[in-house]
Design a protein around this motif. Structure first.
Motif, short mmCIF file in Angstrom:
data_model
loop_
_atom_site.label_atom_id
_atom_site.label_comp_id
_atom_site.label_asym_id
_atom_site.label_seq_id
_atom_site.Cartn_x
_atom_site.Cartn_y
_atom_site.Cartn_z
N GLU A 17 -68.22 -34.93 -22.19
CA GLU A 17 -69.46 -35.26 -22.92
C GLU A 17 -70.17 -33.99 -23.41
O GLU A 17 -70.99 -34.04 -24.31
CB GLU A 17 -70.38 -36.14 -22.06
N ARG A 18 -69.83 -32.84 -22.84
CA ARG A 18 -70.37 -31.55 -23.30
C ARG A 18 -69.23 -30.67 -23.82
O ARG A 18 -69.30 -29.44 -23.77
CB ARG A 18 -71.08 -30.81 -22.15
N SER A 50 -67.90 -27.56 -22.07
CA SER A 50 -68.56 -26.25 -22.06
C SER A 50 -68.62 -25.80 -20.60
O SER A 50 -68.82 -26.59 -19.67
CB SER A 50 -69.92 -26.30 -22.73
N LYS A 72 -62.03 -34.38 -26.52
CA LYS A 72 -61.61 -33.87 -27.83
C LYS A 72 -61.56 -32.34 -27.93
O LYS A 72 -61.10 -31.81 -28.94
CB LYS A 72 -62.48 -34.46 -28.94
N ALA A 101 -65.74 -25.82 -25.60
CA ALA A 101 -66.60 -25.27 -26.66
C ALA A 101 -67.33 -24.02 -26.19
O ALA A 101 -68.31 -23.61 -26.80
CB ALA A 101 -67.58 -26.32 -27.14
N ALA A 154 -69.06 -21.11 -23.23
CA ALA A 154 -70.00 -21.09 -22.12
C ALA A 154 -71.10 -22.12 -22.38
O ALA A 154 -71.42 -22.43 -23.53
CB ALA A 154 -70.60 -19.70 -22.00
N ASP A 155 -71.67 -22.62 -21.30
CA ASP A 155 -72.77 -23.59 -21.42
C ASP A 155 -74.02 -22.84 -21.89
O ASP A 155 -74.63 -22.06 -21.14
CB ASP A 155 -73.01 -24.24 -20.05
N ILE A 156 -74.36 -23.07 -23.16
CA ILE A 156 -75.43 -22.29 -23.80
C ILE A 156 -76.77 -22.56 -23.12
O ILE A 156 -77.57 -21.65 -22.90
CB ILE A 156 -75.49 -22.59 -25.31
N TYR A 177 -61.58 -27.99 -30.05
CA TYR A 177 -62.29 -26.71 -30.10
C TYR A 177 -61.86 -25.81 -28.95
O TYR A 177 -61.86 -26.24 -27.80
CB TYR A 177 -63.80 -26.94 -30.02
N GLY A 209 -66.21 -18.77 -24.65
CA GLY A 209 -65.63 -18.66 -23.30
C GLY A 209 -64.39 -19.53 -23.14
O GLY A 209 -63.50 -19.21 -22.34
N GLU A 216 -69.90 -16.41 -30.70
CA GLU A 216 -71.01 -15.77 -29.98
C GLU A 216 -71.94 -14.98 -30.88
O GLU A 216 -73.15 -14.93 -30.67
CB GLU A 216 -70.45 -14.82 -28.90
N ARG A 275 -63.68 -19.89 -37.89
CA ARG A 275 -62.69 -20.69 -37.15
C ARG A 275 -61.28 -20.31 -37.58
O ARG A 275 -61.00 -20.18 -38.77
CB ARG A 275 -62.92 -22.18 -37.40
N1 CO8 Z 1 -72.93 -25.29 -24.39
C1 CO8 Z 1 -73.67 -26.36 -24.06
N2 CO8 Z 1 -73.55 -27.58 -24.62
C2 CO8 Z 1 -72.62 -27.71 -25.59
C3 CO8 Z 1 -71.80 -26.65 -26.00
C4 CO8 Z 1 -71.99 -25.39 -25.35
N3 CO8 Z 1 -71.22 -24.33 -25.64
N4 CO8 Z 1 -70.98 -27.09 -26.97
C5 CO8 Z 1 -71.26 -28.39 -27.16
N5 CO8 Z 1 -72.26 -28.77 -26.32
C6 CO8 Z 1 -72.84 -30.10 -26.21
C7 CO8 Z 1 -73.74 -30.42 -27.39
O1 CO8 Z 1 -75.02 -29.87 -27.22
C8 CO8 Z 1 -73.72 -31.92 -27.39
O2 CO8 Z 1 -74.60 -32.38 -26.37
P1 CO8 Z 1 -75.56 -33.65 -26.67
O3 CO8 Z 1 -74.61 -34.79 -26.88
O4 CO8 Z 1 -76.37 -33.75 -25.43
O5 CO8 Z 1 -76.32 -33.31 -27.90
C9 CO8 Z 1 -72.31 -32.25 -26.92
O6 CO8 Z 1 -71.82 -31.09 -26.26
C10 CO8 Z 1 -71.37 -32.60 -28.08
O7 CO8 Z 1 -71.42 -31.52 -28.98
P2 CO8 Z 1 -71.75 -31.70 -30.55
O8 CO8 Z 1 -72.55 -32.94 -30.78
O9 CO8 Z 1 -72.32 -30.42 -31.04
O10 CO8 Z 1 -70.28 -31.93 -31.11
P3 CO8 Z 1 -69.77 -31.63 -32.58
O11 CO8 Z 1 -68.38 -32.20 -32.63
O12 CO8 Z 1 -70.75 -32.06 -33.60
O13 CO8 Z 1 -69.67 -30.02 -32.70
C11 CO8 Z 1 -69.05 -27.82 -31.95
C12 CO8 Z 1 -68.74 -29.33 -31.93
C13 CO8 Z 1 -68.86 -27.28 -33.36
C14 CO8 Z 1 -68.06 -27.16 -31.00
C15 CO8 Z 1 -70.50 -27.58 -31.50
O14 CO8 Z 1 -70.75 -28.33 -30.30
C16 CO8 Z 1 -70.83 -26.15 -31.19
O15 CO8 Z 1 -71.00 -25.36 -32.10
N6 CO8 Z 1 -70.91 -25.79 -29.88
C17 CO8 Z 1 -71.25 -24.47 -29.45
C18 CO8 Z 1 -70.09 -23.52 -29.63
C19 CO8 Z 1 -70.45 -22.12 -29.23
O16 CO8 Z 1 -71.31 -21.48 -29.77
N7 CO8 Z 1 -69.75 -21.59 -28.18
C20 CO8 Z 1 -69.95 -20.26 -27.69
C21 CO8 Z 1 -70.86 -20.30 -26.52
S1 CO8 Z 1 -71.29 -18.66 -25.97
C22 CO8 Z 1 -69.96 -18.18 -25.04
O17 CO8 Z 1 -68.99 -18.87 -24.90
C23 CO8 Z 1 -70.10 -16.84 -24.38
C24 CO8 Z 1 -68.96 -16.57 -23.39
C25 CO8 Z 1 -69.42 -15.60 -22.35
C26 CO8 Z 1 -68.45 -15.48 -21.18
C27 CO8 Z 1 -67.89 -16.77 -20.62
C28 CO8 Z 1 -68.72 -17.38 -19.54
C29 CO8 Z 1 -68.27 -18.77 -19.14
#
Ligand code: CO8
Length: 257
Positions: free
Chosen positions: A23-24, A27, A59, A63, A65-67, A104, A108, A131, A164
């Motif tokens: 569901e997340r 992440s 799916k 995605a 780290a948990d932002i 995706y 992280g 990032e 991407r």
């Molecule tokens: N963190 C927290 N929540 C997330 C994350 C994330 N990275 N990605 C998705 N979610 C959540 C969404 O907020 C959403 O929650 P809700 O249903 O409550 O609104 C749910 O998952 C479904 O996501 P979307 O509705 O956004 O799904 P889409 O199909 O529309 O989009 C994407 C998919 C394009 C992947 C989009 O979710 C996105 O851009 N996500 C963030 C991607 C991102 O920026 N990742 C990098 C994070 S920073 C990082 O990884 C640093 C690493 C550092 C070291 C590692 C430590 C573990």
């Protein structure tokens, strides 16, 4: 063992770890990363397991780290948390790890995939380091592992733009081993895992050790290191079994001893 954010199972001699926070988009919160490490260590010390497959439910593989969990951090909280010690230990696993990824593979999640030894991707998988768009950068090896794999030019382009990367581009740049139809992802990954599970485990272990050294060592140092591992294998029962089986024209049966 019951985990909150992952599931594990064993099939034949393969240990499977499935990220399970669909569901997340899987992440990675910190508990999840420590659970992944715990599961890897459990398979590492389990004599019945020869190969590990890491995959994700839903799916996305992950995605990133948990932002939400990360957004309130500051340098001191991060230093005290020392979350990357889990990632360092993850890199010490000696058994082969196959990543079976789809959807995706971001941030992280991409770093977790790059920590695997071999990667099989479902068609349509997208890889990215987004990032930069969050005002940060990869912190779990992304800048290092990607650069060593694809070279500085591509690494900088991808890390600076956050664009991407398609599965085809990932394949052409040596990031992944194979692209398969989405519905065949686990089947194909298990097929590869089964092939590896039939190989002599100590050979696999010392090959991984030697190949990893190639990344850090000079050619000369690496050759010396390889030689010692080659000699070591002549102390195993599997070396005797492998060579006897060849001479006797039969299939070898490796015991990992
Ligand atoms: N963190 C927290 N929540 C997330 C994350 C994330 N990275 N990605 C998705 N979610 C959540 C969404 O907020 C959403 O929650 P809700 O249903 O409550 O609104 C749910 O998952 C479904 O996501 P979307 O509705 O956004 O799904 P889409 O199909 O529309 O989009 C994407 C998919 C394009 C992947 C989009 O979710 C996105 O851009 N996500 C963030 C991607 C991102 O920026 N990742 C990098 C994070 S920073 C990082 O990884 C640093 C690493 C550092 C070291 C590692 C430590 C573990």
């Amino acid at each position: 063992m019951v985990y909150q954010f992952i599931e594990t199972r064993m099939k034949n001699q393969v240990g499977i770890i499935e990220l399970n926070r669909p569901e997340r988009l899987n992440s990675l919160n910190r508990k999840m990363v420590s659970e992944i490490l715990e599961a890897l260590l459990a398979f590492e010390s389990n004599e019945d397991i020869r190969v590990i497959v890491l995959t994700g439910n839903g799916k996305a593989f992950s995605a990133g780290a948990d932002i939400e969990e990360m957004m309130g951090d500051n340098p001191i909280s991060l230093e005290l948390l020392d979350q990357f010690s889990d990632w360092d230990r993850l890199a010490t696993i000696k058994k082969p790890i196959i990543g079976a990824v789809k959807g995706y593979v971001f941030g992280g999640g991409f770093e977790l995939a790059l920590s695997c030894d071999l990667l099989i991707a479902a068609a349509g998988t997208e890889f990215s380091f987004p990032e930069v768009g969050l005002g940060v950068m990869p912190g779990a090896g992304g800048t290092q592992r990607l650069t060593k794999l694809v070279g500085r030019t591509k690494a900088l382009e991808w890390l600076w733009t956050g664009k991407r990367i398609s599965a085809n581009t990932a394949l052409n740049n040596g990031i992944i081993n194979k692209i398969v139809a989405s519905e065949l992802l686990m089947e194909e990954s298990m097929k590869l895992a089964t092939i590896l599970a039939s190989q002599p485990p100590i050979s696999l272990r010392l090959i991984k050790d030697s190949v990893n050294k190639a990344i850090d060592y000079s050619l000369h140092e690496g050759m010396q290191y390889e030689r010692k591992n080659f000699y070591l294998l002549f102390g195993t029962e599997d070396q005797k079994e492998g060579m006897s089986a060849f001479v006797e024209k039969r299939k070898p049966n490796y015991q990992g001893k």
